[in-house]
Design an enzyme around this catalytic site. Structure first.
Site, short mmCIF file in Angstrom:
data_model
loop_
_atom_site.label_atom_id
_atom_site.label_comp_id
_atom_site.label_asym_id
_atom_site.label_seq_id
_atom_site.Cartn_x
_atom_site.Cartn_y
_atom_site.Cartn_z
CE LYS A 222 -1.82 2.68 3.04
NZ LYS A 222 -1.87 3.99 2.33
CD GLU A 298 12.17 3.14 9.84
OE1 GLU A 298 12.07 3.98 10.77
OE2 GLU A 298 12.18 3.42 8.65
CB CYS A 332 11.96 7.91 10.97
SG CYS A 332 13.08 6.91 9.97
CD GLU A 429 9.12 11.04 14.13
OE1 GLU A 429 10.07 10.57 13.49
OE2 GLU A 429 8.05 10.45 14.30
CG PHE A 431 8.42 13.70 10.23
CD1 PHE A 431 9.33 12.82 10.76
CD2 PHE A 431 7.89 13.42 8.98
CE1 PHE A 431 9.71 11.68 10.07
CE2 PHE A 431 8.26 12.28 8.28
CZ PHE A 431 9.18 11.40 8.83
#
Length: 531
Positions: A222, A298, A332, A429, A431
């Site tokens: 996907k 992950e 990440c 996080e 990002f």
């Protein structure tokens, strides 16, 4: 690794121009290279030809007939409308993969034949670098130079790495205490469901598909709804390379529909997911509640980058800048907590601010641009909320903090000082292109503070002292420690996290075990000459 050196070299270039932009909450120094972000964007010279689902070797409409738009993050304009897969399409794709595994030629081929298909695929990637890199930049916003000169060569290298492993996967003969011949056989696990993210669409496609196919599995992948175009193009190339129908199926769609259907499907034998920790928890729960399929994850990170007192400050500043701002900060493993020893903190801070001010931001198709737009409006707004949070919590906004222009999702490279561990910008996080710089006094203190997080993906250590490097390497609870380098992603180097940064490993020999079952075969020996 040469690729890592090229990344760092490329990002160190800047096209310097002067300007003045007001920061959040106070006046801050801002003279970014932003002209390219404000000009009319370059029109990519490529047609988008693959927007349908790839099921059983054919591009087909979704069962519902629905489509969804994929957007250009430089402008917010629609690039194309892509087939919107849902549970019914996942069923079709899994059925094709199931048949291709149980009846089809792929797992029954010799390993050498499988390797030849993967080698041809790698050759086709090299031949179509321009098209793939253009789609990646257009759909994602990353600099074209980064996609074409760094990521595409890494992708074809990784496919060749796993092509080389295909005919070297073997078991053992095991000595037993009784007169029996004992063998272990490594068999493909079956149908692998794979869910990839939007920040490195092609690279994650390769990290997932390469080892799965080398081991003889079939795949339903996907693609992220934000960036479906490059995966569909790459899958077309794989079929050109000789992949049989049904072995690789690509469904574009959304997490709650297509992603959840893949995670819960009873005919999927293994699931691999890359994305946020929050979504990873959901994926793991859905897999457990279905057929208890094994899952590799992950996930997110909040990686420390530690600058010790003996560091070459100029080199440390450049590496810390690269560790955080690479790929618009949308990594990440970004070095998003920059710990600097108090003896060099002030010097480091001034130079880190100056480096951020030199960063070239703009249309990622323009040569020399280091930073493109964030992926979409949702991510843009999330980053801006964190920047406001940093100001409100008492951190010092040294530079940046604003959007660039009024179109697209460009954000100024942002640097905070006087950051504390209890601030959201130090815990969550983000990002995005937001560097948080923290001060520390000694090694024991920074070890404790660096490990005080639920994440454990990576860390950077910048020191000239081998004893300090060894101490930190063993003390930091992370899956990768880079010493005097960062973001080195060789095909053979395993990558994954401790704690809530995931489970299992991508890349290298360790990744093969994700896609293999181990079977023991025991046969009696009659009157053996020896045991």
């Amino acid at each position: 690794m040469a690729a890592a050196s090229r990344i760092s070299s490329m990002l160190s270039r800047s096209l310097l121009s002067k300007g003045r932009i007001c920061g959040v909450g106070r006046s801050v120094a801002c003279s970014y290279t932003t002209a390219a972000a404000l000009e009319k964007p370059i029109t990519p010279s490529i047609n988008v030809n693959y927007t349908k689902l790839l099921i059983n070797g054919n591009f087909v409409d979704s069962a519902s007939g629905k489509t969804f738009p994929t957007y250009d993050p430089r402008t917010g304009d629609v690039i194309a409308h892509v087939a919107e897969g849902d549970a019914e399409d996942i069923n079709r794709a899994v059925s094709a993969a199931r048949k291709a595994f149980d009846e089809g030629p792929w797992p029954k081929m010799t390993a050498y034949e499988r390797s030849r298909v993967l080698f041809r695929f790698a050759d086709l990637i090299d031949q179509h670098t321009e098209e793939l890199a253009t789609l990646e930049t257009w759909d994602n916003g990353k600099p074209y130079e980064q996609a074409a000169k760094i990521e595409l060569p890494m992708i074809s290298r990784l496919i060749r790495y796993y092509a080389g492993w295909a005919d070297k996967i073997h078991g053992l003969t095991v000595p037993a205490d009784s007169p029996h011949l004992v063998q272990t056989i490594h068999e493909p696990i079956g149908v692998a469901g794979q869910i990839i993210p939007w920040n490195f669409p092609l690279l994650m496609f390769a990290w997932k598909v390469g080892p799965a196919l080398a081991c003889g599995n079939t795949v339903v992948i996907k693609a992220a709804e934000q960036t479906p175009l490059s995966a569909l193009y790459a899958a077309k190339l794989l079929h050109e390379a000789g992949l049989p129908p049904g072995v690789l199926n690509v469904v574009s769609g959304f997490g709650p529909t297509a992603g959840a259907a893949l995670a819960t499907h009873m005919q999927v034998d293994k699931l691999a997911f890359t994305g946020s920790t929050e979504t990873g928890k959901i994926v793991l729960e859905l897999a457990a509640k279905s057929n208890l399929k094994p899952v590799t994850l992950e996930l997110g990170g909040k990686s420390p980058f530690i600058v010790c007192k003996d560091a070459d400050v100029d080199k440390a500043v450049e590496l810390a800048h690269f560790a955080l701002f690479f790929n618009q900060g949308q990594c990440c493993c970004a070095g998003s907590r920059t710990y600097v020893h108090e003896s060099v903190y002030d010097e480091f801070l001034e130079k880190a601010k100056a480096r951020a001010l030199k960063r070239s931001v703009g249309d990622p198709f323009v040569a020399g641009i280091e930073q493109g737009p964030q992926i979409d409006s949702e991510q843009f707004e999330k980053i801006m909320r964190y920047i406001r949070s940093g100001v409100e919590s008492g951190a010092t906004l040294e530079t940046g903090g604003e959007r660039i222009g009024d179109k697209g999702f460009y954000i100024q490279p942002t640097v905070f000082s006087n950051v504390k561990e209890d601030m959201l910008i130090a815990k969550d996080e983000i990002f995005g292109p937001v560097q948080s710089i923290l001060k520390f006094k000694d090694i024991n203190e920074v070890i404790r503070r660096a490990n005080t997080t639920s994440y454990g993906l990576a860390a950077g250590v910048f020191t000239q002292d081998i004893d300090t490097a060894n101490t930190l390497t063993r003390a930091l609870k992370v899956g990768t420690v880079w010493i005097n380098c960062y973001d080195v992603f060789d095909a053979a180097i395993p990558f994954g996290g401790y704690k809530m940064s995931g489970q299992g490993r991508e890349k290298g020999i360790h990744c093969l075990s994700n896609y293999l079952q181990v079977k023991a075969v025991v046969t009696p020996l009659k009157d053996p000459a020896w045991i």
